[in-house]
Design a protein around this motif. Structure first.
Motif, short mmCIF file in Angstrom:
data_model
loop_
_atom_site.label_atom_id
_atom_site.label_comp_id
_atom_site.label_asym_id
_atom_site.label_seq_id
_atom_site.Cartn_x
_atom_site.Cartn_y
_atom_site.Cartn_z
N LEU A 1 1.02 -1.45 -0.01
CA LEU A 1 0.10 0.04 -0.08
C LEU A 1 1.04 1.25 -0.15
CD1 LEU A 1 -2.54 -1.03 2.78
CD2 LEU A 1 -2.87 -1.46 0.47
N SER A 2 0.42 2.22 -0.83
CA SER A 2 1.12 3.50 -0.63
C SER A 2 1.04 4.13 0.72
CB SER A 2 0.54 4.74 -1.79
OG SER A 2 1.14 5.96 -1.61
N LEU A 3 2.09 4.76 1.05
CA LEU A 3 2.08 5.34 2.33
C LEU A 3 1.46 6.72 2.31
CD1 LEU A 3 5.53 4.32 3.98
CD2 LEU A 3 3.26 3.70 4.81
N SER A 4 1.50 7.36 1.22
CA SER A 4 0.91 8.79 1.12
C SER A 4 -0.55 9.09 1.85
CB SER A 4 0.61 8.88 -0.58
OG SER A 4 1.92 9.05 -1.14
N PRO A 5 -1.62 8.11 1.48
CA PRO A 5 -2.58 8.50 2.17
C PRO A 5 -2.64 8.50 3.92
CG PRO A 5 -3.08 6.65 0.63
CD PRO A 5 -1.57 6.91 0.89
N PHE A 6 -1.54 7.64 4.29
CA PHE A 6 -1.30 7.86 6.02
C PHE A 6 -0.75 8.75 6.28
CE2 PHE A 6 -1.98 3.38 4.49
CZ PHE A 6 -3.08 3.02 5.25
N ARG A 7 0.24 9.55 5.60
CA ARG A 7 1.29 10.45 6.09
C ARG A 7 0.54 11.49 7.08
NH1 ARG A 7 4.13 9.37 1.31
NH2 ARG A 7 5.99 8.55 1.93
N ASN B 1 -9.22 7.12 15.00
CA ASN B 1 -10.45 6.44 14.22
C ASN B 1 -10.28 6.91 12.72
OD1 ASN B 1 -11.68 5.19 16.56
ND2 ASN B 1 -12.81 7.02 17.02
N GLU B 2 -9.89 8.03 12.47
CA GLU B 2 -9.65 8.40 10.87
C GLU B 2 -8.61 7.70 10.40
OE1 GLU B 2 -9.54 10.25 7.36
OE2 GLU B 2 -11.33 10.01 9.03
N GLY B 3 -7.39 7.28 11.28
CA GLY B 3 -6.56 6.26 10.73
C GLY B 3 -6.92 5.01 10.36
N ALA B 4 -7.77 4.49 11.25
CA ALA B 4 -8.38 3.01 11.13
C ALA B 4 -9.31 3.21 9.75
CB ALA B 4 -9.30 2.96 12.40
N ARG B 5 -10.15 4.27 9.57
CA ARG B 5 -10.93 4.23 8.35
C ARG B 5 -10.12 4.40 7.26
NH1 ARG B 5 -12.17 7.64 4.92
NH2 ARG B 5 -10.88 9.29 5.25
N VAL B 6 -8.93 5.16 7.11
CA VAL B 6 -8.00 5.22 5.88
C VAL B 6 -7.57 3.87 5.57
CG1 VAL B 6 -6.00 6.10 5.16
CG2 VAL B 6 -7.62 7.42 6.45
N LEU B 7 -7.24 3.04 6.85
CA LEU B 7 -6.73 1.70 6.59
C LEU B 7 -7.55 0.81 6.03
CD1 LEU B 7 -4.43 -0.25 6.86
CD2 LEU B 7 -5.09 -0.61 9.34
N ALA B 8 -8.94 0.86 6.49
CA ALA B 8 -9.73 -0.23 6.21
C ALA B 8 -10.20 0.15 4.65
CB ALA B 8 -11.19 0.09 6.80
N GLU B 9 -10.30 1.31 4.45
CA GLU B 9 -10.56 1.79 2.89
C GLU B 9 -9.22 1.17 2.16
OE1 GLU B 9 -10.38 6.12 1.56
OE2 GLU B 9 -12.27 5.83 2.54
N ARG B 10 -8.28 1.35 2.45
CA ARG B 10 -7.01 1.01 1.79
C ARG B 10 -7.12 -0.55 1.53
NH1 ARG B 10 -5.32 3.62 -1.80
NH2 ARG B 10 -3.31 2.94 -1.47
N LEU B 11 -7.34 -1.33 2.26
CA LEU B 11 -7.34 -2.64 2.59
C LEU B 11 -8.54 -3.26 1.76
CD1 LEU B 11 -5.91 -3.60 6.00
CD2 LEU B 11 -4.89 -3.85 3.96
N GLU B 12 -9.67 -2.42 1.35
CA GLU B 12 -10.77 -2.91 0.64
C GLU B 12 -10.55 -3.90 -0.26
OE1 GLU B 12 -14.90 -1.06 -1.23
OE2 GLU B 12 -14.01 -0.08 0.84
N GLY B 13 -11.15 -5.04 -0.72
CA GLY B 13 -10.74 -6.02 -1.68
C GLY B 13 -9.56 -6.87 -1.39
N LYS B 14 -8.80 -6.38 -0.35
CA LYS B 14 -7.52 -7.24 -0.10
C LYS B 14 -7.85 -7.98 1.20
CE LYS B 14 -4.69 -3.68 -2.30
NZ LYS B 14 -5.62 -2.59 -2.53
N ALA B 15 -8.33 -7.38 2.01
CA ALA B 15 -8.42 -7.85 3.41
C ALA B 15 -9.80 -7.47 4.04
CB ALA B 15 -7.39 -7.86 4.41
N GLU B 16 -10.28 -8.23 4.75
CA GLU B 16 -11.77 -7.91 5.54
C GLU B 16 -11.26 -7.99 6.75
OE1 GLU B 16 -14.51 -11.10 4.25
OE2 GLU B 16 -14.50 -10.34 2.43
N ILE B 17 -11.59 -6.75 7.62
CA ILE B 17 -11.09 -6.53 8.84
C ILE B 17 -12.18 -5.61 9.50
CG2 ILE B 17 -8.77 -6.47 8.64
CD1 ILE B 17 -8.58 -3.24 8.43
N ASP B 18 -12.30 -5.93 10.82
CA ASP B 18 -13.27 -4.89 11.51
C ASP B 18 -12.73 -3.74 12.23
OD1 ASP B 18 -11.82 -5.82 13.78
OD2 ASP B 18 -13.52 -7.10 14.71
#
Length: 159
Positions: free
Chosen positions: A81-87, A124-141
């Motif tokens: 995953l690109s780190l840009s969305p997390f910076r 919570n915002e960081g968790a949202r960004v991560l879940a968004e980036r993992l969509e289609g790759k991994a399913e997480i709560d």
């Protein structure tokens, strides 16, 4: 069995963590192993090995690498995953954490609580960004996303 059973952070090339960062890492890893939800979605072109999974997290060439293996150490998936969305959210997270760590030492509980509420919002915002980036790759709560975000912050801090 859709869960993470082991986590390994590739922090070999990072500076030694501060005691606060080390504590954040330990708590996130412990909480994640105790309770998480992590599944690899079905793919049309290949079978997906069942969990539990061993997760390796690393930063390589400015990308966040998820190395997923079965509990018998067979490769299950790998994605970068690109780190840009997390910076920005990582930067904000560490800034508020620094304020929180300082507040715990010097401020009354009411001010600590206010800072902690802001910290949770960024978390919570960081968790949202991560879940968004993992969509289609991994399913997480959400709780798994939050704990994984903490580990990403730990890796990102030194990287």
């Amino acid at each position: 069995m859709s869960r993470i059973c082991h986590i390994e952070l590739d922090d070999a090339n990072l500076p030694p963590p501060t005691p606060e960062i080390e504590q954040e890492r330990k708590v996130a890893m412990y909480d994640l192993i105790e309770e998480n939800s992590f599944a690899l979605p079905m793919r049309e072109d290949r079978a997906v090995p069942e969990g539990p999974y061993r997760l390796g997290l690393a930063i390589r060439e400015k990308r966040l690498v998820f190395d997923i293996r079965t509990d018998t150490d067979e490769p299950a998936a790998e994605f970068h995953l690109s780190l840009s969305p997390f910076r920005q959210v990582v930067k904000d997270y560490w800034a508020i954490c620094e304020s929180y760590f300082d507040a715990v030492k010097n401020m009354p509980p009411s001010q600590i609580e206010t800072i902690d509420m802001a910290r949770r919002g960024i978390y919570n915002e960081g968790a949202r960004v991560l879940a968004e980036r993992l969509e289609g790759k991994a399913e997480i709560d959400n709780d798994t996303a939050r704990r994984l975000f903490t580990l990403i912050c730990v890796l990102h801090f030194g990287g």
